[in-house]
Scaffold this motif. Sequence first.
Motif, PDB file in Angstrom:
ATOM      1  N   VAL A 349       0.995  -1.047  -0.027  1.00 25.80           N
ATOM      2  CA  VAL A 349       0.011   0.032   0.005  1.00 25.80           C
ATOM      3  C   VAL A 349       0.801   1.363  -0.037  1.00 25.80           C
ATOM      4  CG1 VAL A 349      -1.930  -1.071   1.188  1.00 25.80           C
ATOM      5  CG2 VAL A 349      -0.246  -0.022   2.488  1.00 25.80           C
ATOM      6  N   VAL A 350       0.216   2.434  -0.385  1.00 24.79           N
ATOM      7  CA  VAL A 350       0.978   3.558  -0.689  1.00 24.79           C
ATOM      8  C   VAL A 350       0.332   4.770   0.185  1.00 24.79           C
ATOM      9  CG1 VAL A 350       1.970   5.336  -2.066  1.00 24.79           C
ATOM     10  CG2 VAL A 350       1.979   3.090  -2.827  1.00 24.79           C
ATOM     11  N   PRO A 351       1.142   5.303   0.897  1.00 24.62           N
ATOM     12  CA  PRO A 351       0.285   6.662   1.790  1.00 24.62           C
ATOM     13  C   PRO A 351      -0.326   7.349   0.914  1.00 24.62           C
ATOM     14  CG  PRO A 351       2.531   6.107   2.555  1.00 24.62           C
ATOM     15  CD  PRO A 351       2.454   5.206   1.264  1.00 24.62           C
ATOM     16  N   ILE A 374     -14.665  -1.012  15.906  1.00 22.76           N
ATOM     17  CA  ILE A 374     -13.412  -1.254  15.157  1.00 22.76           C
ATOM     18  C   ILE A 374     -12.997  -0.066  14.683  1.00 22.76           C
ATOM     19  CG2 ILE A 374     -12.284  -2.428  13.436  1.00 22.76           C
ATOM     20  CD1 ILE A 374     -14.431  -4.831  13.740  1.00 22.76           C
ATOM     21  N   ASP A 375     -11.879   0.415  14.921  1.00 28.89           N
ATOM     22  CA  ASP A 375     -11.247   1.512  14.261  1.00 28.89           C
ATOM     23  C   ASP A 375     -10.052   1.056  13.427  1.00 28.89           C
ATOM     24  OD1 ASP A 375     -12.985   3.170  15.898  1.00 28.89           O
ATOM     25  OD2 ASP A 375     -11.529   3.706  17.052  1.00 28.89           O
ATOM     26  N   LEU A 376     -10.095   1.550  12.022  1.00 28.04           N
ATOM     27  CA  LEU A 376      -8.803   1.366  11.346  1.00 28.04           C
ATOM     28  C   LEU A 376      -8.087   2.672  10.980  1.00 28.04           C
ATOM     29  CD1 LEU A 376     -10.658  -1.226   8.720  1.00 28.04           C
ATOM     30  CD2 LEU A 376      -8.749  -1.504  10.349  1.00 28.04           C
ATOM     31  N   PRO A 377      -6.994   2.852  10.666  1.00 32.76           N
ATOM     32  CA  PRO A 377      -6.273   3.906  10.315  1.00 32.76           C
ATOM     33  C   PRO A 377      -6.951   5.022   9.490  1.00 32.76           C
ATOM     34  CG  PRO A 377      -4.655   2.249   9.906  1.00 32.76           C
ATOM     35  CD  PRO A 377      -6.192   1.492  10.218  1.00 32.76           C
ATOM     36  N   GLY A 378      -7.459   6.120   9.980  1.00 31.77           N
ATOM     37  CA  GLY A 378      -8.229   6.977   9.229  1.00 31.77           C
ATOM     38  C   GLY A 378      -9.736   6.759   9.069  1.00 31.77           C
ATOM     39  N   GLN A 398     -13.553  -2.867   4.658  1.00 35.47           N
ATOM     40  CA  GLN A 398     -13.678  -1.381   4.572  1.00 35.47           C
ATOM     41  C   GLN A 398     -12.464  -1.095   3.563  1.00 35.47           C
ATOM     42  OE1 GLN A 398     -15.988   0.896   6.356  1.00 35.47           O
ATOM     43  NE2 GLN A 398     -15.093   2.151   4.617  1.00 35.47           N
ATOM     44  N   SER A 399     -12.782   0.095   2.764  1.00 41.14           N
ATOM     45  CA  SER A 399     -11.877   0.617   1.832  1.00 41.14           C
ATOM     46  C   SER A 399     -11.701   2.004   2.651  1.00 41.14           C
ATOM     47  CB  SER A 399     -12.573   1.031   0.603  1.00 41.14           C
ATOM     48  OG  SER A 399     -11.709   2.025  -0.354  1.00 41.14           O
ATOM     49  N   LEU A 400     -10.312   2.315   2.617  1.00 42.12           N
ATOM     50  CA  LEU A 400     -10.013   3.273   3.408  1.00 42.12           C
ATOM     51  C   LEU A 400      -8.640   4.133   2.665  1.00 42.12           C
ATOM     52  CD1 LEU A 400      -6.977   2.560   5.258  1.00 42.12           C
ATOM     53  CD2 LEU A 400      -9.074   1.233   6.128  1.00 42.12           C
ATOM     54  N   ALA A 401      -8.383   5.257   2.967  1.00 45.94           N
ATOM     55  CA  ALA A 401      -7.182   5.878   2.473  1.00 45.94           C
ATOM     56  C   ALA A 401      -6.093   5.634   3.509  1.00 45.94           C
ATOM     57  CB  ALA A 401      -7.437   7.190   2.260  1.00 45.94           C
ATOM     58  N   VAL A 402      -4.846   5.321   2.944  1.00 48.16           N
ATOM     59  CA  VAL A 402      -3.962   5.156   3.780  1.00 48.16           C
ATOM     60  C   VAL A 402      -3.122   6.617   4.359  1.00 48.16           C
ATOM     61  CG1 VAL A 402      -1.233   4.275   3.985  1.00 48.16           C
ATOM     62  CG2 VAL A 402      -2.974   3.164   2.730  1.00 48.16           C
ATOM     63  N   PRO A 403      -3.208   7.035   5.443  1.00 47.33           N
ATOM     64  CA  PRO A 403      -2.963   8.326   5.966  1.00 47.33           C
ATOM     65  C   PRO A 403      -1.736   8.604   5.427  1.00 47.33           C
ATOM     66  CG  PRO A 403      -3.746   6.915   7.734  1.00 47.33           C
ATOM     67  CD  PRO A 403      -3.691   5.978   6.756  1.00 47.33           C
ATOM     68  N   ALA A 404      -1.607   9.948   4.878  1.00 42.64           N
ATOM     69  CA  ALA A 404      -0.417  10.611   4.530  1.00 42.64           C
ATOM     70  C   ALA A 404       0.700  10.617   5.526  1.00 42.64           C
ATOM     71  CB  ALA A 404      -0.610  11.578   3.773  1.00 42.64           C
ATOM     72  N   ALA A 439       3.058   0.066  11.567  1.00 41.65           N
ATOM     73  CA  ALA A 439       2.672   1.458  11.479  1.00 41.65           C
ATOM     74  C   ALA A 439       0.998   1.202  11.003  1.00 41.65           C
ATOM     75  CB  ALA A 439       3.180   2.032  10.015  1.00 41.65           C
ATOM     76  N   LEU A 440       0.507   0.233  10.486  1.00 43.37           N
ATOM     77  CA  LEU A 440      -0.949   0.187  10.334  1.00 43.37           C
ATOM     78  C   LEU A 440      -1.441  -0.874  11.396  1.00 43.37           C
ATOM     79  CD1 LEU A 440      -0.962   0.861   6.452  1.00 43.37           C
ATOM     80  CD2 LEU A 440      -1.622   2.352   8.292  1.00 43.37           C
TER      81      LEU A 440
END
Length: 810
Positions: A349-351, A374-378, A398-404, A439-440
């Motif tokens: 995955v890419v930030p 449940i909490d996922l990054p962002g 869940q689809s999510l954006a990898v945090p910058a 990190a995630l």
Amino acid sequence: MGLPAMAQPSPVWNAADIKLQMKKLDTLGSVLYIAAHPDDENTRLLGYLAKEKLYRTGYLSLTRGDGGQNLVGNEQSELLGLIRTQELLAARRIDGAEQFFTRAQDFGFSKNPQETFTIWDREKILGDVVYMIRKFQPDVIICRFPADSRAGHGHHTASAMLAEEAYAAAADPARFPEQLKQLKPWQAKRILWNTFNFGSVNTTADDQFKMDVGTFNPLLGKGFGEIAAESRSQHKSQGFGVPASRGSSQEYFLTIKGNTPKNNLLDDVNTSWARVPGGSKVGALVDAALAAYNMEDPAASVPALLEIRSAIQALPDGYWRNLKLRETEQLIYACAGLWAEAYSTSPTVVPGYNMEATVQLINRGPVKITLEQIDLPGKANIAGKQELAFNKFTSISQSLAVPAGTPESEPYWLAESHPVGMYIIKDPLLVGYPENIPALQAEIRFRIGDQDFTMHRPLQYKYTDPVKGEIYQPLVIAPPVVADLSSQVYIFTDTKPQSVPVKIKAMTDNVKGNVHLKLPAGFTAGTNNLSYALAAKGDEIELRFNINPVKSAAENHVDTFTVVMECNGKEYTQSLQQIRYDHIPLITLFPEAQARLVSVNLKHNGNRLGYIPGAGDMVAASLRQVGYDVTELGEKDIMGGNLQQYDAIIAGVRAYNVNARMKYWQPRLMEYVKEGGKLIIQYNVNGPLVINDLGPYPFSLSRDRVTDENAPVKLINAKDPVFHYPNEITAADFNGWVQERGLYYTVNADKAYTRLFAMNDKGESPLDGAALLAHYGKGCYVYTGLSFFRQLPAGVPGAYRLFVNLISVK
């Protein structure tokens, strides 16, 4: 406070494992073992302390073993350290201890601590040892080695010296006071030396404190000699597979500081809950839970464990309170049958870009468990409150954006360039950790009984291999684009340009931009700005740059160039490197996309070389760089092929240690020399060897070596043709060498051999066994202990010139 637990998949404990962990919950004692390298640790003692005595047990290895040799592949230096780090973690999963490190880098064999401390920053490494003592708070510290020459290696001796000094410094608030913002001074009860009997060196004695660690543990179904063998055999890159031992086995100890134990290693240490103010109530509850534990119904222990958790939470904040609280929570999850994991459907995955994440849970027991959130990054609260029904599998995607700003998957100790011997770690709180904190992570909140729990699970990559089945790998966090160079060294012997292929790979969808090379003075590129556009993740494109030296090399010189990729208005300079072996998890790092430009005044004759692979060296690839046609030789080539077609045949490092066929190939190789061939044998350790007669005339291998890479070198007979054809060899060709001159030099060589070099470390007598040359029949035989396997991949100009002369000897 103790070390925070890394986020890990749900532990898979059977009923016996649970009982052992419940017994451990009732034991409040700790031991820290200190030595220098992976494999220095006493795995039998660690296993006994962790799983029989049930102490919190740790191994602090000052280094990651970067300077050793590799028997499973060709990784060297920091890359080898990554492999050995994972091998240590695999060993600890078996023997039950924990693993820690300092910032010290293994720079290779060191003959004494004085040399070691000219390369290691003694005060900084001492600070790391003090930091780990204050953090781990061991009741007893154990050294593997003595602080004298009996340790056999400068790093070994240094580890004992640092441990003894840190024993006192950790208790002194005036030493390393900056650490006291997070920690407090700590005085261990005693520091001991775990004496040993290593063949010719026996430091044990009957009057030393000793204990039998060869017991059998029925809950484990194994004795600690068996567990130790499994643990030590994880050091596969060192070829340390060992047989299991069974039955009584004594370990011996000498006291360095503190009082000498009489009955138990932790004499005068209260290892019960009574050592914690208010802890006696907890101890009574744990005793009752143990007495009532039913191995056929672990879930029946959950109410008692919940009561224990409440009692621990009521205690004042402190080391044992926090450590045992985490242990209790793991026991509750295991007894309740709660399983949870989080994974990604993509390996990379890419930030700033999207990813698909899945959390999976199941309640495999009769205990009521409510999923709260449940909490996922962002992404917060991706699942509503629900009861986890018995044995019903729950999967939430869940689809999510990898945090910058999410850090890339770069081992934290390699994130900064570093000098020889010391890693640079900007965040001092990371010192000690064996690997990166994930990190995630997914944060999963439950309610069990009347209590709330928060569980963390790392996002991993999970897939199914058609042969190996379900596989888990660390999730790779990458830059959007990376570059791959086919070679790490480019050799220039004249002004002819070289074509340098650069492979650009997309780590996410829709990346485009330009690529150029950042070149040093003295080099140009014809067209130094090429564009790329990659539509899909994983797509690649190869761009070619022509690098031209401005003028031919009058002097040997080493430079470096870097690939610079522009993407979305930012510049990236990383490559992608992955280390894959079945015995360890996938290792990923993103080193700079760089290569060395070596300008060398080099002539060579001959063209075709045969190469017999050894134990993980890159010499064959290095020789191709200077224009040789190199063929790797195997059984059919050697036993049935035409060896005379090769201008020279070269045996890779440790070939006579690791390749059983050398015993049968040796007569053919000697016949090849006799008929006019040239055979070069690179270093082997002095035992075990598949045959003792490595050459046409007798010689022996010793453990002699020259560890100072800058040690002066004398050409014993400067008029010998080997120093003049095709290159004029002088002492200057030994400038710029790395790590060492050589190792396992020859001794007792027959008079038929010519000794080529004399060299020595400071304060020692000259050694003349670094290289031997003998004419045999119509041909020539060379044995060399010089470390060409390190020098050639490092692009050392003089090493190329000398090696070519050995190939060309008449």
